[in-house]
Design an enzyme around this catalytic site. Structure first.
Site, PDB file in Angstrom:
ATOM      1  N   HIS B 146      35.741  43.050  37.770  1.00 27.24           N
ATOM      2  CA  HIS B 146      35.803  41.867  38.599  1.00 27.24           C
ATOM      3  C   HIS B 146      34.492  41.071  38.594  1.00 27.24           C
ATOM      4  O   HIS B 146      34.345  40.129  39.388  1.00 27.24           O
ATOM      5  CB  HIS B 146      36.175  42.267  40.041  1.00 27.24           C
ATOM      6  CG  HIS B 146      35.087  43.082  40.733  1.00 27.24           C
ATOM      7  ND1 HIS B 146      34.438  42.632  41.868  1.00 27.24           N
ATOM      8  CD2 HIS B 146      34.512  44.255  40.437  1.00 27.24           C
ATOM      9  CE1 HIS B 146      33.544  43.516  42.265  1.00 27.24           C
ATOM     10  NE2 HIS B 146      33.567  44.506  41.413  1.00 27.24           N
ATOM     11  N   HIS B 225      35.078  54.355  41.606  1.00 31.76           N
ATOM     12  CA  HIS B 225      35.211  54.756  43.010  1.00 31.76           C
ATOM     13  C   HIS B 225      36.464  55.609  43.170  1.00 31.76           C
ATOM     14  O   HIS B 225      37.515  55.286  42.598  1.00 31.76           O
ATOM     15  CB  HIS B 225      35.395  53.554  43.936  1.00 31.76           C
ATOM     16  CG  HIS B 225      34.234  52.613  44.011  1.00 31.76           C
ATOM     17  ND1 HIS B 225      33.064  52.931  44.664  1.00 31.76           N
ATOM     18  CD2 HIS B 225      34.072  51.361  43.541  1.00 31.76           C
ATOM     19  CE1 HIS B 225      32.231  51.889  44.581  1.00 31.76           C
ATOM     20  NE2 HIS B 225      32.820  50.936  43.899  1.00 31.76           N
TER      21      HIS B 225
END
Lengths: 52, 399
Positions: B146, B225
């Site tokens: 992103h 993550h």
């Protein structure tokens, strides 16, 4: 005419313009309206770099 | 600190869990998060991504249980955001600043901007393959998924994809793999998509098509993550495909704030109107719900009613917060309506309508404004607004 690249990878090609946002093919980078931003990520023109 | 988790032969997850973090740049992380980093041991030892500043020593301790960190021969940086690059300076200092640091073109630029260092950047582009000792890595640039620097690293022999933030989830717990946690992880993955990736949905669609075209055999996905997808990596890819299409569900949200309970009464009447048409609805008071949880619900909601009282000729600050946040994430295919109570001037509804217009949401009407306190007929207008919103959504879904 020079192409300009956005940090996001989008390249403005004057030959193609950006019809989705009302920019006719053949519009030089210098002639883009100030309100024109990257159609991909929304970045303003000052963040673009000229493609060598 | 956790014992490094072996994810494949000679490949370990050596990152850190951040149990305490509850506010991740404005995203509520109720179960903390992890900063994943991966050590590939072989003839050459490679570290893929690092952790947030402050967790560096812990990561080095984790690595020390496998090998002396000084024996790391190269670092691959898939993403330069500081939760993943924050300890690159510490690692480079430890292993020698002349060691190669593989990253995308924008990665090199961003790392320079962050750490003001001319490391030995080895710029790699999509389709490039690098062999380091007995291990091979190939790269896929994923610009704006992103950040401009974002890229994937794929190990073709092991069939493992290191996907940087894509496919991640903010979750710190005692589970490390999808098969250990099961369905419980999906709400975290959904929240992550809605809050981090939604505005780049067209790029997600293009990326998924590219990946499908490359016929990559992906046995495992290691995001930066949360848990690792090893049992069923296709599950999260399928979910990304669904989320990035932004298909509306038969579901509405009524998002509001209130000053003296008037806009709240309107919100409840609108909710009843929506339910009278058998459309699922959630009533979300912006003082009770975190913006990132509202955003998660926006992801698949087909219709939204947003209500704000007029305060000092504007919309309420908390509504402005939520609307700014939602707008930045560019949710598409929504039907919307505004409402709100006012005293002497009622600009809020007009301002909300303008926001909807800018987001290209379809408005069912000009909205409902009520002077001071709604009476029975005002509440009936609100009920009708809810019913119209729900009917319009059902008609759209039937097309």
């Amino acid at each position: 005419m020079d192409k300009w690249e956005c940090p996001c990878g989008y390249v403005y090609d004057p030959e193609e313009g950006d019809l989705d946002n009302g920019i006719e093919p053949g519009t030089a980078w210098e002639d883009l309206p100030e309100s024109w931003v990257c159609p991909l990520c929304g970045a303003e023109q000052e963040y673009f770099e000229k493609v060598d | 600190m956790f014992t490094p988790i072996k994810i494949a032969e000679g490949i370990y997850s050596v990152g850190c869990r951040d149990w305490d973090i509850r506010d991740f740049h404005g995203y509520s992380t109720d179960e903390g998060t992890t900063y994943n980093a991966f050590l590939v041991q072989g003839e050459k030892n490679i570290l893929i991504d690092t952790v947030k500043s402050g967790f560096g020593e812990e990561m080095l301790d984790n690595i020390s249980r496998i090998l002396d960190p000084k024996k790391i021969d190269a670092v691959i940086s898939n993403h330069t955001e500081m939760d993943h690059s924050g300890t690159i300076p510490l690692v480079m200092h430890k292993i020698g600043e002349d060691k190669p640091l593989y990253c995308s073109k924008m990665g090199a630029k961003n790392l320079k901007s962050h750490y003001k260092k001319d490391y030995n950047y080895q710029v790699v582009g999509s389709g490039e393959t690098v062999t380091l000792g007995n291990r091979t890595f190939s790269f896929l640039e994923t610009r704006m998924l992103h950040w401009p620097d974002s890229m994937f690293t794929y190990m073709p022999d092991e069939k493992i994809l290191f996907s940087s933030d894509a496919f991640g989830q903010h979750y710190a717990g005692d589970k490390f793999f999808d098969d250990e946690i099961g369905e419980e992880i999906m709400p975290h993955a959904r929240k992550y998509y809605a809050n981090i990736l939604l505005h780049f949905s067209p790029l997600v669609q293009a990326l998924l098509a590219d990946v499908a075209g490359m016929n990559l055999d992906i046995r495992m996905i290691c995001p930066d993550h949360g848990i690792i997808w090893r049992k069923d990596p296709a599950k999260i890819i399928t979910a990304y495909d669904r989320w990035s299409r932004q298909a509306p569900a038969k579901k509405a949200l009524v998002i509001f704030d209130s000053m003296w309970e008037s806009t709240a009464k309107m919100a409840r009447a609108i909710t009843s109107g929506i339910e009278s048409e058998d459309v699922h609805v959630r009533l979300m008071n912006t003082r009770k719900w975190h913006r990132s949880d509202i955003m998660t619900e926006v992801l698949d909601a087909g219709a939204l009613a947003v209500g704000s009282p007029t305060l000092n000729n504007g919309i309420f600050p908390v509504i402005a917060d939520v609307m700014t946040y939602i707008k930045g994430l560019r949710p598409q295919n929504k039907i919307a309506a505004a409402f709100g109570s006012y005293g002497w001037s009622g600009e809020a509804v007009k301002i909300l309508n303008k926001e909807f217009e800018e987001m290209k949401w379809d408005m069912v009407s000009d909205g409902v404004k009520v002077l001071y306190v709604p009476d029975a007929s005002d509440l009936a207008r609100c009920f009708d607004l809810g019913a119209v919103l729900a009917k319009t959504l059902k008609e759209k879904l039937a097309q």
